[in-house]
Design an enzyme around this catalytic site. Structure first.
Site: not given
Ligand SMILES: [Fe+2]
Ligand SMILES: [Fe+2]
Length: 133
Positions: A108-109, A54, A57
């Protein structure tokens, strides 16, 4: 860093994602008959890349990242960009880690049923799905 940036991104979460990734990777490679030495050689690279899943982000506004209520459709669209933004951080790297981190950040999603994101439409000319594992 992840915890400071996103309250939901705890150290436990990061470690859990890394552990699941390693487990899935090892079982898949064993099933394919890949040599244990070769599996072990990429295990640590995948673990580090998974822990950074992540990292994109960092480019998402706190207004969205820390919003206590449900995201609007527009906010969710922006949030989903963390996959592509994270992948772009590793775009110019040439190491095995750079390639792994790009692939993990980007995908990853994604979901087995194709309903995840960013999907092939979310990629640009420089980012492609598929890769080194
Ligand atoms: Fe994510
Ligand atoms: Fe995450």
């Amino acid at each position: 860093m992840a915890e400071m940036r996103d309250p939901k991104e705890t150290g436990a979460h990061v470690n859990r994602v890394a552990s699941y990734s390693i487990e899935i990777y090892e079982r898949g490679q064993e099933k394919e008959g890949i040599d244990e030495k070769e599996i072990a050689g990429k295990r640590d690279v995948l673990r580090m890349a998974a822990m950074l899943h992540d990292v994109g982000k960092v480019a998402i506004s706190d207004v969205i990242l820390k919003k206590p209520a449900k995201l609007t459709e527009d906010e969710y669209s922006i949030m989903k960009q963390h996959t592509v933004l994270g992948a772009e951080l590793f775009l110019n790297g040439h190491s095995e880690f750079d390639k792994a981190a790009m692939e993990v950040s980007l995908n990853h999603h994604e979901r087995w049923d194709g309903k995840g994101y960013p999907g092939s439409r979310g990629c640009n000319d420089r980012l492609t799905l598929g890769g080194i594992f």
